[in-house]
Design a protein around this motif. Sequence first.
Motif, PDB file in Angstrom:
ATOM      1  N   ALA A  86       0.834  -1.205   0.000  1.00  9.19           N
ATOM      2  CA  ALA A  86       0.000   0.000   0.000  1.00  9.19           C
ATOM      3  C   ALA A  86       0.867   1.253   0.000  1.00  9.19           C
ATOM      4  O   ALA A  86       0.581   2.228  -0.712  1.00  9.19           O
ATOM      5  CB  ALA A  86      -0.932  -0.007   1.209  1.00  9.19           C
ATOM      6  N   ALA A  87       1.918   1.231   0.796  1.00 10.61           N
ATOM      7  CA  ALA A  87       2.809   2.396   0.870  1.00 10.61           C
ATOM      8  C   ALA A  87       3.478   2.662  -0.471  1.00 10.61           C
ATOM      9  O   ALA A  87       3.610   3.816  -0.901  1.00 10.61           O
ATOM     10  CB  ALA A  87       3.854   2.183   1.958  1.00 10.61           C
ATOM     11  N   GLN A  88       3.894   1.597  -1.168  1.00 16.26           N
ATOM     12  CA  GLN A  88       4.540   1.765  -2.467  1.00 16.26           C
ATOM     13  C   GLN A  88       3.566   2.305  -3.500  1.00 16.26           C
ATOM     14  O   GLN A  88       3.909   3.159  -4.328  1.00 16.26           O
ATOM     15  CB  GLN A  88       5.125   0.435  -2.937  1.00 16.26           C
ATOM     16  CG  GLN A  88       5.842   0.515  -4.280  1.00 16.26           C
ATOM     17  CD  GLN A  88       7.025   1.471  -4.273  1.00 16.26           C
ATOM     18  OE1 GLN A  88       7.700   1.628  -3.258  1.00 16.26           O
ATOM     19  NE2 GLN A  88       7.272   2.129  -5.394  1.00 16.26           N
ATOM     20  N   ALA A  89       2.325   1.828  -3.463  1.00 18.90           N
ATOM     21  CA  ALA A  89       1.303   2.340  -4.388  1.00 18.90           C
ATOM     22  C   ALA A  89       1.061   3.826  -4.144  1.00 18.90           C
ATOM     23  O   ALA A  89       0.916   4.611  -5.090  1.00 18.90           O
ATOM     24  CB  ALA A  89       0.006   1.552  -4.221  1.00 18.90           C
ATOM     25  N   THR A  90       1.030   4.207  -2.891  1.00 15.78           N
ATOM     26  CA  THR A  90       0.840   5.621  -2.549  1.00 15.78           C
ATOM     27  C   THR A  90       1.994   6.461  -3.063  1.00 15.78           C
ATOM     28  O   THR A  90       1.794   7.554  -3.611  1.00 15.78           O
ATOM     29  CB  THR A  90       0.715   5.785  -1.019  1.00 15.78           C
ATOM     30  OG1 THR A  90      -0.319   4.935  -0.530  1.00 15.78           O
ATOM     31  CG2 THR A  90       0.389   7.233  -0.661  1.00 15.78           C
ATOM     32  N   GLU A  91       3.201   5.957  -2.914  1.00 13.01           N
ATOM     33  CA  GLU A  91       4.375   6.698  -3.382  1.00 13.01           C
ATOM     34  C   GLU A  91       4.372   6.874  -4.897  1.00 13.01           C
ATOM     35  O   GLU A  91       4.783   7.914  -5.413  1.00 13.01           O
ATOM     36  CB  GLU A  91       5.654   6.000  -2.926  1.00 13.01           C
ATOM     37  CG  GLU A  91       5.934   6.147  -1.427  1.00 13.01           C
ATOM     38  CD  GLU A  91       5.941   7.600  -0.977  1.00 13.01           C
ATOM     39  OE1 GLU A  91       6.623   8.423  -1.627  1.00 13.01           O
ATOM     40  OE2 GLU A  91       5.249   7.921   0.000  1.00 13.01           O
ATOM     41  N   LEU A  92       3.903   5.861  -5.615  1.00 16.69           N
ATOM     42  CA  LEU A  92       3.811   5.989  -7.071  1.00 16.69           C
ATOM     43  C   LEU A  92       2.824   7.083  -7.466  1.00 16.69           C
ATOM     44  O   LEU A  92       3.085   7.879  -8.375  1.00 16.69           O
ATOM     45  CB  LEU A  92       3.394   4.655  -7.696  1.00 16.69           C
ATOM     46  CG  LEU A  92       4.443   3.543  -7.681  1.00 16.69           C
ATOM     47  CD1 LEU A  92       3.847   2.240  -8.199  1.00 16.69           C
ATOM     48  CD2 LEU A  92       5.657   3.930  -8.518  1.00 16.69           C
ATOM     49  N   LEU A  93       1.704   7.136  -6.763  1.00 15.79           N
ATOM     50  CA  LEU A  93       0.729   8.188  -7.041  1.00 15.79           C
ATOM     51  C   LEU A  93       1.304   9.555  -6.722  1.00 15.79           C
ATOM     52  O   LEU A  93       1.137  10.514  -7.477  1.00 15.79           O
ATOM     53  CB  LEU A  93      -0.547   7.938  -6.233  1.00 15.79           C
ATOM     54  CG  LEU A  93      -1.627   9.029  -6.312  1.00 15.79           C
ATOM     55  CD1 LEU A  93      -2.060   9.269  -7.753  1.00 15.79           C
ATOM     56  CD2 LEU A  93      -2.815   8.654  -5.442  1.00 15.79           C
ATOM     57  N   ARG A  94       2.023   9.661  -5.623  1.00 20.79           N
ATOM     58  CA  ARG A  94       2.599  10.949  -5.246  1.00 20.79           C
ATOM     59  C   ARG A  94       3.728  11.356  -6.189  1.00 20.79           C
ATOM     60  O   ARG A  94       3.938  12.540  -6.432  1.00 20.79           O
ATOM     61  CB  ARG A  94       3.093  10.885  -3.797  1.00 20.79           C
ATOM     62  CG  ARG A  94       1.961  10.671  -2.795  1.00 20.79           C
ATOM     63  CD  ARG A  94       2.438  10.711  -1.368  1.00 20.79           C
ATOM     64  NE  ARG A  94       2.861  12.046  -0.991  1.00 20.79           N
ATOM     65  CZ  ARG A  94       3.191  12.389   0.250  1.00 20.79           C
ATOM     66  NH1 ARG A  94       3.169  11.479   1.214  1.00 20.79           N
ATOM     67  NH2 ARG A  94       3.574  13.615   0.527  1.00 20.79           N
ATOM     68  N   GLU A  95       4.439  10.360  -6.721  1.00 21.18           N
ATOM     69  CA  GLU A  95       5.546  10.669  -7.625  1.00 21.18           C
ATOM     70  C   GLU A  95       5.056  11.100  -9.003  1.00 21.18           C
ATOM     71  O   GLU A  95       5.568  12.066  -9.584  1.00 21.18           O
ATOM     72  CB  GLU A  95       6.466   9.454  -7.763  1.00 21.18           C
ATOM     73  CG  GLU A  95       7.646   9.684  -8.699  1.00 21.18           C
ATOM     74  CD  GLU A  95       8.593   8.499  -8.779  1.00 21.18           C
ATOM     75  OE1 GLU A  95       9.581   8.585  -9.545  1.00 21.18           O
ATOM     76  OE2 GLU A  95       8.364   7.488  -8.067  1.00 21.18           O
ATOM     77  N   TYR A  96       4.082  10.375  -9.531  1.00 24.50           N
ATOM     78  CA  TYR A  96       3.671  10.611 -10.918  1.00 24.50           C
ATOM     79  C   TYR A  96       2.363  11.384 -11.059  1.00 24.50           C
ATOM     80  O   TYR A  96       2.090  11.931 -12.124  1.00 24.50           O
ATOM     81  CB  TYR A  96       3.559   9.270 -11.657  1.00 24.50           C
ATOM     82  CG  TYR A  96       4.870   8.546 -11.747  1.00 24.50           C
ATOM     83  CD1 TYR A  96       5.918   9.071 -12.492  1.00 24.50           C
ATOM     84  CD2 TYR A  96       5.078   7.344 -11.063  1.00 24.50           C
ATOM     85  CE1 TYR A  96       7.146   8.408 -12.576  1.00 24.50           C
ATOM     86  CE2 TYR A  96       6.292   6.682 -11.145  1.00 24.50           C
ATOM     87  CZ  TYR A  96       7.326   7.216 -11.899  1.00 24.50           C
ATOM     88  OH  TYR A  96       8.531   6.569 -11.970  1.00 24.50           O
ATOM     89  N   GLY A  97       1.576  11.441  -9.995  1.00 24.46           N
ATOM     90  CA  GLY A  97       0.333  12.184 -10.041  1.00 24.46           C
ATOM     91  C   GLY A  97       0.513  13.594  -9.511  1.00 24.46           C
ATOM     92  O   GLY A  97       1.597  13.988  -9.081  1.00 24.46           O
TER      93      GLY A  97
END
Length: 216
Positions: free
Chosen positions: A20-31
């Motif tokens: 879950a934390a990694q998915a959140t980081e991807l959203l914060r990085e690319y979104g």
Amino acid sequence: MSTISCKTIARIQIPDSSMAAQATELLREYGSDLLYNHSMRTYLFAALNGQENKVGFDTELLYISTMFHDLGLTAHYRSSDKRFEVDGANAARDFLRGYGVSPQSLQLVWDAIALHTSPGIAEYKEPEVALLNYGAALDVVGKGYDQVATEDREEILRHFPRMGLKKNMIATFYEGFKHKPHTTYGNMNADICRCMLPGFVKPDFCEAILQSPWLE
């Protein structure tokens, strides 16, 4: 951009697994900040609805689905020829494969993301699919607004403000598929193109039938 310092918001627990934390980081990085806050609100509204209606659902899979549901709009994940929902669904499936998630769960998350803009279909599928559709529709167009207690709405907005979503979301959607307006045929995103793209003519299904190559 807001950070999740509180693990429980409006009585809903935020998943804190490494996945879950990694998915959140991807959203914060690319979104964008707008998409991040929208996605967090969508998850909270979705989970709150499921909890209040005593619907059994996989919290982590719903959360992952929500983190990826609009990533297909971003430059990193968008394709040249697919609907943005499919781009996001494909990205989530690839991500989850790295964690050894079962094929059934991969399909569930794919369906949830691919169908989140498909009213009249998503609500009749598995709980995770229906809840993501519910949460996204509530946050973007206010569907079911009165079903959420005022105190819950206010608490969610304190953590994840709307950041002018009404004014900015149409442009955000358009940016994600302005290079492939043909992918909006047959879905609500064609309305975005009609609003934002000068000269865009929304395809007519009746004309497609009448102009088909069949001789009769």
